[in-house]
Design a protein around this motif. Structure first.
Motif, PDB file in Angstrom:
ATOM      1  N   ARG A  33       6.741 -17.468 -14.192  1.00 28.09           N
ATOM      2  CA  ARG A  33       7.067 -16.600 -13.065  1.00 28.09           C
ATOM      3  C   ARG A  33       6.542 -17.129 -11.734  1.00 28.09           C
ATOM      4  O   ARG A  33       7.275 -17.152 -10.736  1.00 28.09           O
ATOM      5  N   PRO A  34       5.249 -17.515 -11.620  1.00 22.19           N
ATOM      6  CA  PRO A  34       4.782 -18.061 -10.336  1.00 22.19           C
ATOM      7  C   PRO A  34       5.534 -19.322  -9.911  1.00 22.19           C
ATOM      8  O   PRO A  34       5.756 -19.554  -8.719  1.00 22.19           O
ATOM      9  N   VAL A  35       5.942 -20.130 -10.897  1.00 24.39           N
ATOM     10  CA  VAL A  35       6.702 -21.341 -10.583  1.00 24.39           C
ATOM     11  C   VAL A  35       8.072 -20.964 -10.038  1.00 24.39           C
ATOM     12  O   VAL A  35       8.548 -21.535  -9.037  1.00 24.39           O
ATOM     13  N   GLU A  36       8.718 -20.007 -10.678  1.00 26.54           N
ATOM     14  CA  GLU A  36      10.020 -19.524 -10.203  1.00 26.54           C
ATOM     15  C   GLU A  36       9.903 -19.004  -8.770  1.00 26.54           C
ATOM     16  O   GLU A  36      10.734 -19.305  -7.912  1.00 26.54           O
ATOM     17  N   SER A  37       8.878 -18.198  -8.528  1.00 23.44           N
ATOM     18  CA  SER A  37       8.683 -17.627  -7.190  1.00 23.44           C
ATOM     19  C   SER A  37       8.462 -18.723  -6.150  1.00 23.44           C
ATOM     20  O   SER A  37       9.044 -18.698  -5.055  1.00 23.44           O
ATOM     21  N   PHE A  38       7.630 -19.683  -6.498  1.00 26.31           N
ATOM     22  CA  PHE A  38       7.331 -20.802  -5.597  1.00 26.31           C
ATOM     23  C   PHE A  38       8.599 -21.582  -5.256  1.00 26.31           C
ATOM     24  O   PHE A  38       8.896 -21.855  -4.072  1.00 26.31           O
ATOM     25  N   LEU A  39       9.368 -21.938  -6.263  1.00 28.17           N
ATOM     26  CA  LEU A  39      10.570 -22.748  -6.034  1.00 28.17           C
ATOM     27  C   LEU A  39      11.666 -21.946  -5.345  1.00 28.17           C
ATOM     28  O   LEU A  39      12.407 -22.494  -4.517  1.00 28.17           O
ATOM     29  N   ASP A  40      11.778 -20.659  -5.655  1.00 28.20           N
ATOM     30  CA  ASP A  40      12.765 -19.821  -4.954  1.00 28.20           C
ATOM     31  C   ASP A  40      12.459 -19.779  -3.456  1.00 28.20           C
ATOM     32  O   ASP A  40      13.369 -19.899  -2.613  1.00 28.20           O
ATOM     33  N   ASP A  41      11.185 -19.599  -3.103  1.00 30.86           N
ATOM     34  CA  ASP A  41      10.809 -19.583  -1.688  1.00 30.86           C
ATOM     35  C   ASP A  41      11.117 -20.932  -1.029  1.00 30.86           C
ATOM     36  O   ASP A  41      11.614 -20.985   0.104  1.00 30.86           O
ATOM     37  N   LEU A  42      10.837 -22.007  -1.753  1.00 28.84           N
ATOM     38  CA  LEU A  42      11.089 -23.344  -1.210  1.00 28.84           C
ATOM     39  C   LEU A  42      12.577 -23.550  -0.961  1.00 28.84           C
ATOM     40  O   LEU A  42      12.983 -24.049   0.096  1.00 28.84           O
ATOM     41  N   GLU A  43      13.394 -23.148  -1.902  1.00 29.95           N
ATOM     42  CA  GLU A  43      14.838 -23.351  -1.784  1.00 29.95           C
ATOM     43  C   GLU A  43      15.449 -22.509  -0.667  1.00 29.95           C
ATOM     44  O   GLU A  43      16.479 -22.886  -0.099  1.00 29.95           O
ATOM     45  N   HIS A  44      14.819 -21.398  -0.329  1.00 28.66           N
ATOM     46  CA  HIS A  44      15.336 -20.535   0.733  1.00 28.66           C
ATOM     47  C   HIS A  44      14.652 -20.794   2.075  1.00 28.66           C
ATOM     48  O   HIS A  44      14.859 -20.052   3.035  1.00 28.66           O
ATOM     49  N   GLY A  45      13.832 -21.845   2.130  1.00 26.77           N
ATOM     50  CA  GLY A  45      13.208 -22.226   3.398  1.00 26.77           C
ATOM     51  C   GLY A  45      12.011 -21.394   3.789  1.00 26.77           C
ATOM     52  O   GLY A  45      11.550 -21.491   4.928  1.00 26.77           O
ATOM     53  N   HIS A  46      11.475 -20.596   2.865  1.00 24.53           N
ATOM     54  CA  HIS A  46      10.301 -19.766   3.158  1.00 24.53           C
ATOM     55  C   HIS A  46       9.049 -20.576   2.811  1.00 24.53           C
ATOM     56  O   HIS A  46       8.336 -20.272   1.842  1.00 24.53           O
ATOM     57  N   LEU A  47       8.786 -21.595   3.610  1.00 20.35           N
ATOM     58  CA  LEU A  47       7.729 -22.539   3.270  1.00 20.35           C
ATOM     59  C   LEU A  47       6.349 -21.882   3.278  1.00 20.35           C
ATOM     60  O   LEU A  47       5.522 -22.162   2.394  1.00 20.35           O
ATOM     61  N   SER A  48       6.085 -21.035   4.237  1.00 23.25           N
ATOM     62  CA  SER A  48       4.775 -20.383   4.308  1.00 23.25           C
ATOM     63  C   SER A  48       4.508 -19.551   3.058  1.00 23.25           C
ATOM     64  O   SER A  48       3.386 -19.545   2.525  1.00 23.25           O
ATOM     65  N   ASP A  49       5.534 -18.852   2.569  1.00 19.46           N
ATOM     66  CA  ASP A  49       5.382 -18.061   1.343  1.00 19.46           C
ATOM     67  C   ASP A  49       5.132 -18.973   0.143  1.00 19.46           C
ATOM     68  O   ASP A  49       4.296 -18.674  -0.724  1.00 19.46           O
ATOM     69  N   ALA A  50       5.853 -20.085   0.091  1.00 20.96           N
ATOM     70  CA  ALA A  50       5.673 -21.030  -1.012  1.00 20.96           C
ATOM     71  C   ALA A  50       4.261 -21.615  -0.999  1.00 20.96           C
ATOM     72  O   ALA A  50       3.616 -21.750  -2.044  1.00 20.96           O
ATOM     73  N   ILE A  51       3.789 -21.945   0.180  1.00 21.72           N
ATOM     74  CA  ILE A  51       2.435 -22.507   0.316  1.00 21.72           C
ATOM     75  C   ILE A  51       1.391 -21.488  -0.131  1.00 21.72           C
ATOM     76  O   ILE A  51       0.406 -21.829  -0.807  1.00 21.72           O
ATOM     77  N   ARG A  52       1.610 -20.235   0.232  1.00 23.08           N
ATOM     78  CA  ARG A  52       0.673 -19.181  -0.159  1.00 23.08           C
ATOM     79  C   ARG A  52       0.687 -18.982  -1.673  1.00 23.08           C
ATOM     80  O   ARG A  52      -0.378 -18.855  -2.306  1.00 23.08           O
TER      81      ARG A  52
END
Length: 332
Positions: A33-52
């Motif tokens: 789940r955390p991996v999915e969340s991280f990659l989903d944010d990355l793919e949608h350009g939400h870099l700050s969320d992915a970094i967090r």
């Protein structure tokens, strides 16, 4: 009888509901789940969320790790697929395949168990993945400023810069003002933990820069000619054969023809300067000695200019000679 049937039905519903709740809870607390969340944010350009989510620490040198800069990047991760999950009691490994620039790139993520929810379901935290890097080398003055995906980056004393970056491609541009020019290039980061091929930014002089370089060489030659001595310090020409018994006065160099030079590419210390056609100079002085008075002359003596254009300022170019006293020329 009806009451017994109703009670049995309620028990079945509780069992079913409990099973569904356990299944949903287990799924929502799985390591992927955390991996999915991280990659989903990355793919949608939400870099700050992915970094967090990934627990990545940023410092002031991480100029590429912002939403604004990442929005300018190309060839980013556009999709992903989980290929395997290896889950132990306190750690887990999630393997994925990313889609980047039309090709598949493998990526592995590590997680650790940091607690539980309701005393039952594990809580997984993603370990910060190793990022890739953009490597830039400027063939020009050290501590130059280049733009990487629009962010200002200053090179170090060796003329290089290394920047952490997420998978993608980042445009590299150098604004040399009126003196320099350079071709734009692109730095590619082909996945997590990947170091792309270093981008070499080769600088060349503009017409204004070339004229300023020639003017700096001319000024150096003029300063050498102006020296009232047969051996001008740090110059490419000199005269010898003075009699130590004589006293020399009114010592003077005359430039008979000026050397012309070619300015090439950057060569460690600066843009290389070489003599295209040599000039010449002559020396003249008055002397008084045991034999009486007279005039001493030398020449014509070859005048060359070789070295580097090391910098530019509002006043023009700076020339550093590679030729010392008599290293390339003979005196008379």
């Amino acid at each position: 009888m009806v009451g017994i049937v109703a009670g049995a039905t309620a028990l079945v519903l509780l069992v079913v509901a409990g099973g569904v709740g356990w299944s949903v809870g287990s799924d929502s607390h799985s390591a992927e789940r955390p991996v999915e969340s991280f990659l989903d944010d990355l793919e949608h350009g939400h870099l700050s969320d992915a970094i967090r989510t990934a627990g990545i620490d940023r410092d002031r040198d991480d100029v590429l790790l912002t939403d604004t800069v990442y929005a300018r990047a190309g060839d980013k991760v556009t999709a992903h697929r989980i290929t395997s999950v290896e889950q132990q009691s306190d750690r887990a490994t999630v393997r994925t395949v990313l889609t980047q620039a039309g090709r598949t790139v493998p990526a592995t993520f590590e997680l650790e168990r940091t607690g539980t929810d309701w005393g039952v379901f594990p809580v997984w935290s993603l370990r910060a993945p190793t990022l890739g890097s953009v490597q830039v080398a400027v063939q020009g003055p050290p501590r130059s400023t280049v733009q990487v995906a629009g962010a200002d980056v200053r090179t170090d004393a060796s003329g290089t810069a290394s920047l952490r970056a997420f998978p993608g491609s980042y445009g590299v541009h150098l604004d040399g003002g009126k003196w320099l020019t350079a071709t734009d290039s692109t730095a590619a980061v082909p996945g997590f933990g990947a170091t792309g091929t270093p981008v070499v930014v080769a600088t060349t002089l503009t017409d204004a820069g070339s004229k300023a370089a020639s003017a700096a060489v001319d000024a150096w030659v003029d300063a050498c000619v102006a020296e009232p001595t047969p051996i001008p310090a740090g110059c490419s020409f000199y005269a010898y054969g003075a009699d130590p018994a004589n006293t020399y006065t009114d010592q003077k160099w005359t430039l008979e023809s000026r050397p012309t030079v070619t300015v090439g590419g950057w060569a460690v210390k600066g843009w290389a300067v070489s003599t295209r056609s040599a000039g010449s100079a002559s020396f003249r002085a008055q002397f008084t000695g045991p034999a009486g008075r007279g005039t001493a002359t030398a020449g014509p003596i070859t005048v060359r200019a070789a070295g580097w254009i090391t910098a530019f300022s509002d006043d023009g170019a700076t020339f550093e000679s590679a030729i010392g006293k008599g290293q390339a020329d003979s005196g008379s």
